[in-house]
Design an enzyme around this catalytic site. Sequence first.
Site, short mmCIF file in Angstrom:
data_model
loop_
_atom_site.label_atom_id
_atom_site.label_comp_id
_atom_site.label_asym_id
_atom_site.label_seq_id
_atom_site.Cartn_x
_atom_site.Cartn_y
_atom_site.Cartn_z
N HIS A 202 37.23 -19.91 60.58
CA HIS A 202 36.58 -18.82 61.29
C HIS A 202 36.15 -18.62 62.23
O HIS A 202 36.32 -16.91 62.76
CB HIS A 202 36.13 -17.84 59.86
CG HIS A 202 37.92 -16.62 60.06
ND1 HIS A 202 37.46 -15.80 58.91
CD2 HIS A 202 38.39 -15.91 60.74
CE1 HIS A 202 38.92 -14.70 59.28
NE2 HIS A 202 39.12 -15.01 60.92
N ARG B 273 45.01 -15.09 57.78
CA ARG B 273 44.10 -15.50 56.90
C ARG B 273 44.27 -16.17 56.18
O ARG B 273 45.66 -16.05 55.24
CB ARG B 273 44.03 -13.99 56.79
CG ARG B 273 44.11 -13.15 57.22
CD ARG B 273 42.50 -12.84 57.66
NE ARG B 273 41.26 -11.45 58.43
CZ ARG B 273 41.38 -11.14 59.24
NH1 ARG B 273 41.79 -12.45 60.12
NH2 ARG B 273 41.41 -9.88 60.32
N GLU C 263 36.01 -16.93 52.24
CA GLU C 263 34.94 -17.67 52.89
C GLU C 263 33.77 -16.63 53.04
O GLU C 263 33.25 -15.26 52.53
CB GLU C 263 35.30 -16.77 54.48
CG GLU C 263 36.23 -17.26 55.05
CD GLU C 263 37.64 -17.11 56.18
OE1 GLU C 263 36.52 -16.11 56.48
OE2 GLU C 263 38.26 -17.64 55.96
#
Length: 331
Positions: free
Chosen positions: A292, A244, A273
Site C-alpha cells: 500500500h 482498495r 492489511e
Amino acid sequence: MGNMEMVVKSSTLSVDDAVTVLLRDSAADDYSVSLRKQFPQLRVLCAKDAGSLHRHVAKADVLLAPDFPVEFFDKTRRLRWFQCTNAGVDSILPIRDRMNDLIITNVRGIHGELIADFVIGGMSMLHWDFPRFMREQSRKEWHGRSVAPLAELTLGVVGLGSIGAAIARRGKSAGMTVIGSKRDVTEPIPGVDRVFPPNGLAELLELSDFVVLAVPHVPETERLIGREQLRLMRRTAFLINVARGAVVAESELIEALQAGIIAGALLDVFEREPLSVDSPLWTMPNLIMTPHVAGWSNDYNARVFDIFSDNLRRFLENKPLRNVVDVKRGY
C-alpha cells in the site's frame, strides 16, 4: 460534487481559543508545531492512542486524521469538520447517514502523478515478466524473449477521478489505446479514447490488456471484480489494483491467477492489511505485490499540511473549503 466547495456556516466559526484542532496522525507532532506558528489563536491537541483520543474528541471542532474514529462518533459534540489525510474516506461509510452537517474534506489531487508512475512502471514489469527475469537471474540463467510494444495494447481504467485520469494520461503518452469508466460520462476525459458508464464494465474488461482499478471504496464498488468479471478478461490480460482491497474478491482472484484465467496482477491494496503471512499471494509467480505504497510520496506530509492549513484558514474566515466530499456518494 467532485470539485465542490462548501462554505462553513457562521455558527461553526470562532477565532478565539475555543476553536480546537485535534490531530490524530503519525505526523501529528510536526503538524502541531506548524499549526501553532501559523494559527496561535487555536488550541491544538494530539491524540496518539485510543485513550487520548477518548479524552480529547469531545473538545474538537476540527479533526485531522487518516480515517474517522467511528467508535467515538457519539462523543464528537462540537465537531464541525473532518479533514482526512487520505483521498479515500471509506471509514465514514458506517456512519454517513448520521453525519448531518459535519463537513468532510480529503486530500485528493496529491496522489495522481505518483500513482500513475507506479502503474506505468508496474505495467511494464508485468508485460515483460520481470519477476521471471529476476528468478532467472538468481539461477544465472540466460533466456531471451520478445514482447509487443505497449503502444499496441489497450489500457482500461476503472474510475476516472483525479487518480484514474492521471493514469489514463500516462497510458496515452505511451501510445496506448485508453478506455475508461466513470459515473458521469457527459464530458470527455483528456487522453481517454472511449468512456463507459458503470454498466459498461463488462465491455471494458473484454477490450483491455491491462485493467487498472482506481475507484473509491463505496458500497457500489464492494467486490466489483470477482470470478465473473475475471472470466470476462483476456487470458493475456493483467489486473492492477490501486483502489482498495475490498474492490476485489481476493479469494476469487487467487483462484483466477492459479488457474491462468488472467495472465497476472499487480496489487498495492488488500482486503486485510498487512497481508496475512499465510496468504498464497506472497508466493504466486504471476503476481507483483506492494505494501500500500503507490501514493506515498516522500513529501506526503508536507502536501497534506498545505491542503489542511489552507482549509483551516478558510474555515476560520468562513470561506469555501477545498476537496469537500459528497457524503452520500462517499467521494
